[in-house]
Every structure is written in structure tokens, then in C-alpha cells.
Design a protein around this motif. Structure first.
Motif, PDB file in Angstrom:
ATOM      1  N   ARG A 115      -4.959 -10.865  -8.663  1.00 12.05           N
ATOM      2  CA  ARG A 115      -5.378 -10.757  -9.700  1.00 12.05           C
ATOM      3  C   ARG A 115      -6.249 -12.005 -10.590  1.00 12.05           C
ATOM      4  NH1 ARG A 115      -0.973  -8.034  -8.900  1.00 12.05           N
ATOM      5  NH2 ARG A 115       0.407  -9.717  -9.622  1.00 12.05           N
ATOM      6  N   ASN A 116      -5.696 -13.198 -10.318  1.00 12.04           N
ATOM      7  CA  ASN A 116      -6.258 -14.295 -11.148  1.00 12.04           C
ATOM      8  C   ASN A 116      -6.051 -15.571  -9.828  1.00 12.04           C
ATOM      9  OD1 ASN A 116      -6.974 -16.448 -12.421  1.00 12.04           O
ATOM     10  ND2 ASN A 116      -4.968 -16.619 -13.736  1.00 12.04           N
TER      11      ASN A 116
ATOM     12  N   GLY B  59      -7.817 -18.347  -9.750  1.00 17.17           N
ATOM     13  CA  GLY B  59      -7.663 -19.560 -10.229  1.00 17.17           C
ATOM     14  C   GLY B  59      -7.716 -20.823  -9.612  1.00 17.17           C
TER      15      GLY B  59
ATOM     16  N   GLU C  31      -4.033 -24.763 -12.909  1.00 20.83           N
ATOM     17  CA  GLU C  31      -4.679 -23.543 -13.910  1.00 20.83           C
ATOM     18  C   GLU C  31      -3.103 -22.729 -13.965  1.00 20.83           C
ATOM     19  OE1 GLU C  31      -7.445 -19.690 -14.171  1.00 20.83           O
ATOM     20  OE2 GLU C  31      -8.364 -21.494 -13.513  1.00 20.83           O
TER      21      GLU C  31
ATOM     22  N   ARG D  43      -0.473 -19.897 -14.247  1.00 18.92           N
ATOM     23  CA  ARG D  43      -0.387 -18.599 -13.915  1.00 18.92           C
ATOM     24  C   ARG D  43      -1.537 -18.030 -12.874  1.00 18.92           C
ATOM     25  NH1 ARG D  43       0.865 -19.440 -19.002  1.00 18.92           N
ATOM     26  NH2 ARG D  43       2.042 -18.340 -20.222  1.00 18.92           N
ATOM     27  N   SER D  44      -1.872 -19.087 -12.490  1.00 15.87           N
ATOM     28  CA  SER D  44      -3.071 -18.474 -11.446  1.00 15.87           C
ATOM     29  C   SER D  44      -2.301 -18.496 -10.030  1.00 15.87           C
ATOM     30  CB  SER D  44      -4.285 -19.525 -11.357  1.00 15.87           C
ATOM     31  OG  SER D  44      -3.894 -20.901 -10.752  1.00 15.87           O
ATOM     32  N   TYR D  45      -2.948 -17.768  -9.209  1.00 20.37           N
ATOM     33  CA  TYR D  45      -2.427 -17.471  -7.678  1.00 20.37           C
ATOM     34  C   TYR D  45      -2.483 -19.030  -7.200  1.00 20.37           C
ATOM     35  CZ  TYR D  45      -2.171 -15.806  -2.926  1.00 20.37           C
ATOM     36  OH  TYR D  45      -1.674 -15.788  -1.509  1.00 20.37           O
TER      37      TYR D  45
ATOM     38  N   TRP E 277      -5.733 -15.400  -0.061  1.00 16.44           N
ATOM     39  CA  TRP E 277      -6.406 -16.105  -0.908  1.00 16.44           C
ATOM     40  C   TRP E 277      -7.976 -16.553  -0.116  1.00 16.44           C
ATOM     41  CZ3 TRP E 277      -4.082 -21.764  -1.972  1.00 16.44           C
ATOM     42  CH2 TRP E 277      -4.594 -22.380  -3.143  1.00 16.44           C
TER      43      TRP E 277
ATOM     44  N   GLU F 228     -10.362 -13.708  -0.914  1.00 13.52           N
ATOM     45  CA  GLU F 228     -10.895 -13.816  -2.143  1.00 13.52           C
ATOM     46  C   GLU F 228     -11.945 -14.688  -2.312  1.00 13.52           C
ATOM     47  OE1 GLU F 228     -10.216 -11.694  -4.595  1.00 13.52           O
ATOM     48  OE2 GLU F 228      -9.061 -10.343  -3.349  1.00 13.52           O
TER      49      GLU F 228
END
Length: 160
Positions: free
Chosen positions: A58-59, A61, A65, A67-69, A124, A127
Motif C-alpha cells: 500500500r505504501n 515509501g 519514512e 509507516r512505509s513498507y 518489494w 513494486e
């Protein structure tokens, strides 16, 4: 899917396969900690481990950063490391001492161990390469760090 990715990924996959071979390819093994792992890993595990349907990050990042993955992934990875590794303040990366007590890392074979780490790096990478991002340095650093650890664990002769 990752066969066209940088050579670092291929080396990591080979190190991982050598690690599992040294452990005798066990199906089960000790569970690795999950307190700080990315939510997507937990969802994959509780959702029946559907390999044909990787979770959507979802994020993505980057390291640092919140709350980023990427940041959650590094916090999780750090929590799995031997005590001899320290975080370098300026970069957020970790040291790689020449001598380490490998401890729990030697037992992280099977579906509950390094396979989770490999899967999380694969997602990862999916993405990173799907979006055509220019800067893949965060993913590349993670791949290199895991490769270095697997290399060290294998060379220690302590794989269980």
C-alpha cells in the motif's frame, strides 16, 4: 519474475537456496518474530500463503519514512539480527562485523524463516520494477544486506 532483475537478486536467491540445502530443506522451523514486520507479511501468512497472489504493498515509501513498507521492513529485519550488528545513524543501514554470533539466524530455515524475508523482498521488488521507479537503492540495499547475512551464516558452518 525476478530473472531480469539485477544480479544482486540472483546471488541472494542462490545464497538462500544454499542455506535451505544446508538445513536439509525442512518444511517447518522456528517462527521468526513478527512484532515489527510489514503488515503485508502478516496478511499473507494469515491469508493462507497464496503464492500466486502476492499482497499489494500500500505504501512502499523508503527507509526512514514512517509507516512505509520499506521502513517497516527494515525495522523487522533489524529485530532479527545478532547483537553484534549496529545501526549507522547517518544512513539507517547496519554494520557487518567480521565476527558475529549467528545464533537464531542459523535456525531460520523452512517456511517460517528466511522464506518470509525472501517473499517480502520479492514483493518489494515487484513494486519497484512494476512502477519503473528510478531509485531502487532501498530495495537493492535490503537485498545486499540479506545476501551478506546468508553468506555469513553459511560460511559459519552453524546452519541447523
Amino acid at each position: 519474475m525476478g530473472e531480469k532483475w539485477p544480479e544482486d537478486w540472483a546471488r541472494l536467491v542462490n545464497e538462500y537456496l544454499d542455506f535451505e540445502a544446508a538445513a536439509g530443506y525442512p518444511d517447518e522451523g522456528p517462527r521468526i518474530g513478527g512484532d515489527s514486520r510489514p503488515a503485508e507479511v502478516g496478511e499473507f501468512l494469515t491469508g493462507g500463503r497464496k503464492w500466486h497472489s502476492p499482497p499489494k504493498i500500500r505504501n512502499l515509501g523508503k527507509l526512514g519514512e514512517k509507516r512505509s513498507y520499506a521502513d517497516n521492513w527494515w525495522m523487522w529485519w533489524r529485530s532479527l539480527q545478532p547483537s553484534g550488528r549496529e545501526v549507522v545513524e547517518e544512513t539507517g543501514m547496519m554494520t557487518m562485523p567480521m565476527e558475529m554470533e549467528w545464533g537464531k539466524l542459523t535456525k531460520m530455515s523452512g517456511r517460517n524463516g528466511f522464506l518470509q524475508v525472501m517473499a517480502s523482498l520479492f514483493w518489494w521488488g515487484l513494486e519497484e520494477f512494476r512502477d519503473g521507479r528510478e531509485d531502487k537503492s532501498g530495495w537493492a540495499a535490503a537485498v545486499g544486506d540479506v545476501e551478506g547475512i546468508l553468506y555469513g551464516v553459511l560460511r559459519s558452518g552453524e546452519v541447523q
